[in-house]
Design an enzyme around this catalytic site. Structure first.
Site, PDB file in Angstrom:
ATOM      1  CD  GLU A 215       6.393  34.213  77.974  1.00  0.00           C
ATOM      2  OE1 GLU A 215       5.830  35.289  77.728  1.00  0.00           O
ATOM      3  OE2 GLU A 215       7.425  34.127  78.671  1.00  0.00           O
ATOM      4  CB  CYS A 216      10.254  29.428  75.381  1.00  0.00           C
ATOM      5  SG  CYS A 216      11.741  28.913  74.486  1.00  0.00           S
ATOM      6  N   GLY A 217       9.780  27.071  76.841  1.00  0.00           N
ATOM      7  CA  GLY A 217       9.807  25.792  77.542  1.00  0.00           C
ATOM      8  C   GLY A 217       8.423  25.334  77.950  1.00  0.00           C
TER       9      GLY A 217
ATOM     10  CG  LEU B 280       5.472  25.833  72.445  1.00  0.00           C
ATOM     11  CD1 LEU B 280       4.036  25.897  71.953  1.00  0.00           C
ATOM     12  CD2 LEU B 280       6.382  26.586  71.493  1.00  0.00           C
TER      13      LEU B 280
ATOM     14  CB  SER C 282       4.104  31.994  71.653  1.00  0.00           C
ATOM     15  OG  SER C 282       5.067  32.662  70.868  1.00  0.00           O
TER      16      SER C 282
END
Length: 457
Positions: free
Chosen positions: A329-331, A333, A429
């Site tokens: 997730e986010c970081g 990704l 994502s």
């Protein structure tokens, strides 16, 4: 009874007031459970640092109204005292949906009174108009009292008290301007606790303020844990703990630390043994793992250190290529991309599983999302809608020809673009998810992990 700390707007000092209350309570040796309204990760880190207990997020957008009630009921009845930190201003909700997901909304859902924090730095007699407006706008909520923040002098305080006298609202605390007590911040908010060696001193100073300037005779009864009625207890979260079925490596250090505690709890209750490790400092992955989970955080801040851990990066890549199911997730990704380009334009090599680069920029992408899955993945079926939250200052250089999601604003049908990467065993994502109302996702993650041999293969 429990209490919600609300602000008349953002930036009035809710977090400072909350931490001051928590620090004073802990100094008294009291057991206290904290909660945070909204999708925030960083404020809960500070709560946990002070209380020693994981802070719980109360967010009806990421979960549901009933889940918010269940989560609060479950955790509040296990502690002596409970404190909820609100979000933004008291009535600030989601877009076109009035005050939905606001602090006031949570107060109504839980039937809990509010302590209103007012920034008094630029007002005197007008404080009464603010307090009167907030206490009378919605008769369904109750303002139990006020905390006056950033008061300048005794003369200033006397003017504030004189103005408020007719309202009969108790003043539960008065905090003076404290230029010498500051928690530093950066591009996504406060700097997380793990990066602040001076934090103990800050918390001690806040506890000193709380001891002196709060009216504990009135506050303690408000903070006391409620007696949960029998009919409410039936709705408390109760997932029987499964036997250990698989081992999942969870990246957790200064670069990766954005996790909802409820998500970690769900994985454990569903049969996962969570092994925490550091992509920054460890020279190898934990042994015998069957899955990996990379949360958000600040990989851009630690990009040079992450890139220097070459052997570990290769081991992560080999594990994914070997079939290990992975959520990023986010970081997380960003870490799986080929490179991260930091704010200074410097380029740092990363894992390279995703054929794109993550570039930092000044634009903040922020907001709740309704995301529609575009094809079947190992976690979610095509056409399923999930709800999540974006909060980042990076973007991916290369567009994915087969994106994971088509995304929309939560409160309307405004399209916010295609997003995410899905490989046979990778779900990556920018969208942060809370699995409280989406338990099928962690269940499928564990099922997929069970299909794989232990790493190394």
């Amino acid at each position: 009874m429990s209490i919600i700390i609300a602000g008349e707007r953002s930036g009035v000092g809710k977090t400072t007031v909350t931490l001051t209350l928590l620090a004073s309570l802990r100094r008294r040796g009291l057991n206290i459970q904290s909660f945070k309204v909204g999708p925030d990760y960083i404020d809960p880190m500070f709560h946990k640092y002070v209380t020693g207990l994981p802070c719980r997020n109360l967010d009806p957008v990421l979960t549901s109204e009933s889940y918010v009630q269940q989560c609060f009921n479950h955790h509040s009845c296990q502690s002596e005292y409970n404190l909820i930190e609100g979000v933004m201003g008291l009535f600030d909700g989601i877009g076109n949906l009035s005050d939905f997901a606001s602090t006031a909304h949570i107060a109504r859902l839980l039937d809990i009174p509010i302590i209103l924090v007012i920034d008094c730095s630029r007002l005197s007699g007008s404080v009464a108009a603010i307090a009167h407006g907030y206490s009378s706008l919605d008769p369904r909520i109750k303002i139990a009292g006020l905390i006056l923040n950033r008061v300048g002098s005794e003369r200033h305080l006397s003017l504030l008290k004189a103005s408020l006298e007719s309202l009969k609202l108790p003043i539960l605390g008065v905090l003076r301007r404290q230029d010498n007590i500051t928690i530093p911040d950066r591009h996504l908010g406060l700097i997380p606790t793990a990066e602040l060696p001076e934090l103990d001193q800050i918390i001690d100073s806040l506890a000193d303020l709380g001891d002196i300037y709060f009216d504990w005779e009135q506050l303690l009864p408000l903070l006391k844990s409620p007696l949960i009625k029998e009919d409410i207890k039936k709705n408390v979260i109760d997932i029987p703990k499964s036997k250990i079925l698989c081992k999942i490596a969870v990246a957790r250090d200064q670069a990766f630390n954005f996790y909802y505690q409820d998500n970690l709890d769900l994985l454990e209750k569903l049969g996962a043994e969570l092994v925490f490790w550091s992509p920054l400092n460890d020279d190898q992955l934990p042994k015998d793992i069957q899955g990996m989970y990379f949360g958000g955080g600040f990989p851009e801040v630690f990009a040079s250190q992450l890139a220097a851990n070459v052997n570990l990066i290769q081991e992560v890549k080999n594990a994914i290529l070997g079939g290990i199911p992975t959520i990023a997730e986010c970081g997380g990704l960003m870490y799986l991309c080929e490179q991260i380009i930091d704010f200074d334009g410097k380029t740092w090599p990363m894992v390279g599983i995703l054929p794109t680069l993550a570039q930092m920029d000044k634009k903040l992408t922020l907001g709740y999302r309704r995301a529609v899955v575009l094809e079947n993945t190992f976690l979610i079926d095509m056409n399923t809608s999930i709800f999540g939250h974006e909060f980042h200052r990076s973007h991916l250089i290369t567009n994915n020809s087969k994106p994971l999601f088509n995304t929309y604003r939560y409160d309307c049908d405004e399209n916010t673009g295609f997003e995410g990467w899905s490989l046979p065993n990778v779900h990556a994502s920018y969208i942060h998810q809370h699995w409280g109302e989406s338990q099928e996702i962690p269940k499928r993650f564990i099922q997929q992990c069970l299909k794989n041999k232990h790493f190394p293969i």
